[in-house]
Design a protein around this motif. Sequence first.
Motif, PDB file in Angstrom:
ATOM      1  N   ALA A 260      47.640 -27.574  16.765  1.00 15.10           N
ATOM      2  CA  ALA A 260      48.044 -27.353  18.159  1.00 15.10           C
ATOM      3  C   ALA A 260      47.713 -28.574  19.008  1.00 15.10           C
ATOM      4  CB  ALA A 260      47.336 -26.116  18.710  1.00 15.10           C
ATOM      5  N   ALA A 261      46.537 -29.161  18.753  1.00 13.04           N
ATOM      6  CA  ALA A 261      46.129 -30.340  19.511  1.00 13.04           C
ATOM      7  C   ALA A 261      47.116 -31.482  19.302  1.00 13.04           C
ATOM      8  CB  ALA A 261      44.725 -30.762  19.101  1.00 13.04           C
ATOM      9  N   LEU A 262      47.552 -31.625  18.046  1.00 10.79           N
ATOM     10  CA  LEU A 262      48.500 -32.689  17.715  1.00 10.79           C
ATOM     11  C   LEU A 262      49.813 -32.474  18.466  1.00 10.79           C
ATOM     12  CD1 LEU A 262      48.297 -35.070  15.731  1.00 10.79           C
ATOM     13  CD2 LEU A 262      49.597 -33.706  14.115  1.00 10.79           C
ATOM     14  N   TYR A 263      50.277 -31.197  18.459  1.00  8.26           N
ATOM     15  CA  TYR A 263      51.542 -30.892  19.137  1.00  8.26           C
ATOM     16  C   TYR A 263      51.408 -31.045  20.639  1.00  8.26           C
ATOM     17  CZ  TYR A 263      53.331 -29.070  14.738  1.00  8.26           C
ATOM     18  OH  TYR A 263      53.755 -28.954  13.444  1.00  8.26           O
ATOM     19  N   ALA A 264      50.180 -30.880  21.148  1.00  9.77           N
ATOM     20  CA  ALA A 264      49.973 -31.023  22.585  1.00  9.77           C
ATOM     21  C   ALA A 264      49.862 -32.493  22.983  1.00  9.77           C
ATOM     22  CB  ALA A 264      48.713 -30.269  23.000  1.00  9.77           C
ATOM     23  N   GLY A 265      50.046 -33.375  22.024  1.00 10.90           N
ATOM     24  CA  GLY A 265      50.047 -34.799  22.350  1.00 10.90           C
ATOM     25  C   GLY A 265      48.685 -35.441  22.361  1.00 10.90           C
ATOM     26  N   ILE A 266      47.695 -34.759  21.808  1.00  8.31           N
ATOM     27  CA  ILE A 266      46.360 -35.358  21.754  1.00  8.31           C
ATOM     28  C   ILE A 266      46.284 -36.304  20.551  1.00  8.31           C
ATOM     29  CG2 ILE A 266      43.927 -34.852  21.324  1.00  8.31           C
ATOM     30  CD1 ILE A 266      44.332 -32.255  22.853  1.00  8.31           C
ATOM     31  N   PRO A 267      45.840 -37.545  20.773  1.00  9.13           N
ATOM     32  CA  PRO A 267      45.730 -38.474  19.651  1.00  9.13           C
ATOM     33  C   PRO A 267      44.564 -38.101  18.739  1.00  9.13           C
ATOM     34  CG  PRO A 267      44.894 -39.494  21.627  1.00  9.13           C
ATOM     35  CD  PRO A 267      45.412 -38.158  22.035  1.00  9.13           C
ATOM     36  N   VAL A 268      44.804 -37.115  17.868  1.00  7.26           N
ATOM     37  CA  VAL A 268      43.731 -36.514  17.069  1.00  7.26           C
ATOM     38  C   VAL A 268      42.932 -37.562  16.307  1.00  7.26           C
ATOM     39  CG1 VAL A 268      43.264 -34.980  15.131  1.00  7.26           C
ATOM     40  CG2 VAL A 268      44.910 -34.310  16.869  1.00  7.26           C
ATOM     41  N   ARG A 269      43.658 -38.511  15.688  1.00  2.00           N
ATOM     42  CA  ARG A 269      42.964 -39.509  14.875  1.00  2.00           C
ATOM     43  C   ARG A 269      42.012 -40.359  15.697  1.00  2.00           C
ATOM     44  NH1 ARG A 269      47.757 -42.165  11.332  1.00  2.00           N
ATOM     45  NH2 ARG A 269      47.958 -40.511   9.796  1.00  2.00           N
ATOM     46  N   TRP A 270      42.477 -40.761  16.879  1.00  2.00           N
ATOM     47  CA  TRP A 270      41.618 -41.620  17.707  1.00  2.00           C
ATOM     48  C   TRP A 270      40.429 -40.854  18.233  1.00  2.00           C
ATOM     49  CZ3 TRP A 270      41.970 -46.653  17.434  1.00  2.00           C
ATOM     50  CH2 TRP A 270      43.186 -47.196  16.975  1.00  2.00           C
ATOM     51  N   VAL A 271      40.646 -39.574  18.556  1.00  3.36           N
ATOM     52  CA  VAL A 271      39.517 -38.752  19.007  1.00  3.36           C
ATOM     53  C   VAL A 271      38.467 -38.701  17.918  1.00  3.36           C
ATOM     54  CG1 VAL A 271      38.796 -36.413  19.604  1.00  3.36           C
ATOM     55  CG2 VAL A 271      40.858 -37.363  20.618  1.00  3.36           C
ATOM     56  N   LYS A 272      38.910 -38.473  16.670  1.00  7.38           N
ATOM     57  CA  LYS A 272      37.962 -38.397  15.562  1.00  7.38           C
ATOM     58  C   LYS A 272      37.246 -39.727  15.351  1.00  7.38           C
ATOM     59  CE  LYS A 272      39.768 -34.568  13.017  1.00  7.38           C
ATOM     60  NZ  LYS A 272      40.340 -34.050  11.800  1.00  7.38           N
ATOM     61  N   LEU A 273      38.016 -40.806  15.393  1.00  9.60           N
ATOM     62  CA  LEU A 273      37.414 -42.136  15.224  1.00  9.60           C
ATOM     63  C   LEU A 273      36.332 -42.356  16.272  1.00  9.60           C
ATOM     64  CD1 LEU A 273      37.271 -44.919  14.007  1.00  9.60           C
ATOM     65  CD2 LEU A 273      39.242 -45.598  15.364  1.00  9.60           C
ATOM     66  N   LEU A 274      36.643 -41.958  17.517  1.00 12.75           N
ATOM     67  CA  LEU A 274      35.669 -42.151  18.594  1.00 12.75           C
ATOM     68  C   LEU A 274      34.417 -41.307  18.385  1.00 12.75           C
ATOM     69  CD1 LEU A 274      37.657 -42.469  21.919  1.00 12.75           C
ATOM     70  CD2 LEU A 274      36.075 -44.095  20.906  1.00 12.75           C
ATOM     71  N   THR A 275      34.593 -40.054  17.920  1.00 12.58           N
ATOM     72  CA  THR A 275      33.402 -39.211  17.734  1.00 12.58           C
ATOM     73  C   THR A 275      32.487 -39.806  16.672  1.00 12.58           C
ATOM     74  OG1 THR A 275      34.505 -37.810  16.119  1.00 12.58           O
ATOM     75  CG2 THR A 275      34.553 -37.073  18.388  1.00 12.58           C
ATOM     76  N   PHE A 276      33.061 -40.328  15.598  1.00 11.03           N
ATOM     77  CA  PHE A 276      32.212 -40.923  14.561  1.00 11.03           C
ATOM     78  C   PHE A 276      31.532 -42.192  15.073  1.00 11.03           C
ATOM     79  CE2 PHE A 276      34.470 -38.161  11.651  1.00 11.03           C
ATOM     80  CZ  PHE A 276      33.461 -37.806  10.785  1.00 11.03           C
ATOM     81  N   THR A 277      32.265 -42.976  15.880  1.00  9.42           N
ATOM     82  CA  THR A 277      31.673 -44.185  16.442  1.00  9.42           C
ATOM     83  C   THR A 277      30.505 -43.830  17.359  1.00  9.42           C
ATOM     84  OG1 THR A 277      33.921 -45.039  16.440  1.00  9.42           O
ATOM     85  CG2 THR A 277      32.270 -46.357  17.556  1.00  9.42           C
ATOM     86  N   TRP A 278      30.723 -42.790  18.177  1.00  6.87           N
ATOM     87  CA  TRP A 278      29.677 -42.310  19.090  1.00  6.87           C
ATOM     88  C   TRP A 278      28.442 -41.891  18.301  1.00  6.87           C
ATOM     89  CZ3 TRP A 278      27.571 -42.364  23.553  1.00  6.87           C
ATOM     90  CH2 TRP A 278      26.869 -41.294  24.095  1.00  6.87           C
TER      91      TRP A 278
ATOM     92  N   ALA B  94      39.497 -29.265  21.782  1.00  9.15           N
ATOM     93  CA  ALA B  94      40.857 -28.892  21.377  1.00  9.15           C
ATOM     94  C   ALA B  94      41.093 -29.223  19.909  1.00  9.15           C
ATOM     95  CB  ALA B  94      41.883 -29.604  22.256  1.00  9.15           C
ATOM     96  N   VAL B  95      40.686 -30.419  19.503  1.00 13.71           N
ATOM     97  CA  VAL B  95      40.877 -30.831  18.119  1.00 13.71           C
ATOM     98  C   VAL B  95      40.117 -29.892  17.185  1.00 13.71           C
ATOM     99  CG1 VAL B  95      40.358 -32.637  16.434  1.00 13.71           C
ATOM    100  CG2 VAL B  95      41.342 -33.239  18.632  1.00 13.71           C
ATOM    101  N   GLY B  96      38.901 -29.509  17.612  1.00 13.86           N
ATOM    102  CA  GLY B  96      38.094 -28.648  16.761  1.00 13.86           C
ATOM    103  C   GLY B  96      38.609 -27.221  16.694  1.00 13.86           C
ATOM    104  N   SER B  97      39.210 -26.749  17.798  1.00 11.39           N
ATOM    105  CA  SER B  97      39.691 -25.362  17.800  1.00 11.39           C
ATOM    106  C   SER B  97      40.935 -25.216  16.956  1.00 11.39           C
ATOM    107  CB  SER B  97      40.015 -24.910  19.224  1.00 11.39           C
ATOM    108  OG  SER B  97      38.928 -25.130  20.053  1.00 11.39           O
ATOM    109  N   ASN B  98      41.876 -26.116  17.145  1.00 13.31           N
ATOM    110  CA  ASN B  98      43.114 -26.026  16.390  1.00 13.31           C
ATOM    111  C   ASN B  98      43.759 -27.398  16.334  1.00 13.31           C
ATOM    112  OD1 ASN B  98      45.618 -25.538  15.324  1.00 13.31           O
ATOM    113  ND2 ASN B  98      45.855 -23.579  16.371  1.00 13.31           N
ATOM    114  N   GLN B  99      43.565 -28.049  15.196  1.00 10.93           N
ATOM    115  CA  GLN B  99      43.993 -29.423  15.082  1.00 10.93           C
ATOM    116  C   GLN B  99      45.507 -29.574  15.225  1.00 10.93           C
ATOM    117  OE1 GLN B  99      42.118 -31.581  11.925  1.00 10.93           O
ATOM    118  NE2 GLN B  99      43.922 -32.834  11.627  1.00 10.93           N
TER     119      GLN B  99
END
Lengths: 320, 334
Positions: free
Chosen positions: B207-225, B200-205
């Motif tokens: 929209a993802a933000l408005y849908a309540g997805i914690p975009v920043r934390w998702v990104k932080l987690l992907t880099f940590t992974w 979702a974040v990658g398709s439309n950031q």
Amino acid sequence: MGEGGIVRSFRYWHEIVLLVLIGVVFAFAQMFEPRFLQLDVQRELSTHIWEIAILCLPMTLIIITAGIDLSVGGMMALCAVTLGMLFQRGLSPWVAATMGIGVATLCGVLNGLVVTRIRVHPLIVTLATMAAFRGAAEGLSLARPVSSFPEAFGWLGQGVWWGLPVPAWCFMGLLLLTASAVGLSRWGSYCYAVGMNPEACRFAAVPVNRVLLGLYAFSGFASGLAAVLFVARRNTAKADIGMGIELLVITAVVTGGVSIFGGRGNLLGMVLGVLLIHETREFVSWRWSRDELNFVVMGLLLILSVLLHRWLTPANRNTS
Amino acid sequence: MDRFSKSSRWIALMGRNRAYGIFGLITLTVMVATAVSPSFLAPANVNDLLVQAAPIVIMACGVMVVILTAEIDISVGSMMGILAATLGVLTSPRHLDWPVPLAALAIMGLGAGMGAVNGVLVAFGKVPSIIVTLGMLTAFKGGTEFILEGGWITDLPEGLRFLGTGSILSIPISVGVALVVVGFTGWLLSRTSFGRRVYAVGSNQTAALYAGIPVRWVKLLTFTWSGFLVGVAVLVSAPQLSVIDSGFGTGYELLVVTCVVVGGVAISGGVGTVAGVVMATLLMTMISTVLIFLKLGENATYWSRSIQGCFILGAVLLDHWLRSQKRGWGRGES
């Protein structure tokens, strides 16, 4: 070189930050190592930076159009190998060098064609051609070096003319040409416009494809020139020339305040970025004589300069 | 209905998942290579190939998740170098002489921590990821030489060497670990809410933000992974060599990104599968070996890099062609 529309913010914060940082380095040098600032020392230290600076010119413009060219090292290799092989076949090094630059320019045109006709992200196109060009150079030359170029050709890389190395004059000539093309003709504004919004540009009848094709070809030409200077300086043409140079060039350009998202940045900032990185690196290895510190400092400088830039300018574009 | 003839359905299948297309290419390559020299499919060679591909697959699983969120991580090669150097210093009897399990945990933790620093700078510092990771690439390279002090480490303990060269149930450890990582990443991306959020974040950031997805934390987690997986890759690949020097991992960032992109992950985010990436990595590692087995003479191996580049261009052109086929159908989905 204006973008228009964002009048409320002062547009040269990044350049001022860079100037201050360069000033800090110089002040440090003045305090601890006064000899570092002498002209002849600086001239000695500058020998290898000119090729990177030459590559930074097209890279700045390409990044302003929101593109990127990772294949500069590959094009350099292909140019050097062409030069070396033709020279070995008995051609004069000057003719061989011209042919080499021609080959590199053609490589640039190829990049440009794939980017404009097929509309693939330049990151992917040049990632592919980086490997393809370097591989072709290795395959053609079988990774063997060619050396023993005549003295006169070596002058191109090692000679000093009017108190400056010859490559420095090449860079300054090219900088002057590029700056006047950007500042005086409409092509400069086209670059910014393409970087801001390519779709809008197409509707506004900006020749987007021709702008991009020209820039990638220019990148090929500059890589060829840099390769010729490099070969003349080292007196060897080998397929491993310029390995990893693309990252150095992009680091310098981005430190110079050119936005990786396109539409922002200028040649002045780029020159300051190159200067800052160069002086910091040289000073660090001069004072502590440890090359590895160099890399750490360079990487941190890159991140720090962008972070500072972010803090100083109001958030008018919500990317990232 | 006649539009959905057999061939167009095949094209649709390939368009939906790059894995099928690359699988075809791999089969073709293997068939040609085996025809020329039957020993290509010998267990020893297949084993070598898989061992060679394992660390790249492991890292590609991390980098693809980052690229799916429309960011990029090019620091993995240098991070590999600095982690390998740290691993060497931690375990070598002449340096710190830590027990191997403790050192392994430390390396994975350190990798995750380095990835998290990237993530914090990208997600919360708002610095573009290509710049953050380019800067880290350079900084880590210096750090590696700083740790090794211009030398190299040769006295790796036996326990550590086992991680790289040993095998359990005749499966090399590195390959086993790669399988686990691939399975887990596949599960993460297709079966968990985190995976959905990544796409979702990658398709439309926005929209993802408005849908309540914690975009920043998702990104932080992907880099940590991604950083964590670099640690894992180092654990199974560095001990394969008897020497750890500062050149370890150089150039891997581009190789990994190449594999991810050839595997059909869109650099603009939101599109791509693990299967495609695994196939692409196998294909890419195969190329240099195949050139030897095709018996084209030793000069042919010099062209392997060129062929890799052509494969990427080929994948890109194929994509372009498939997309134009789809447009002919009048189907708007990607």
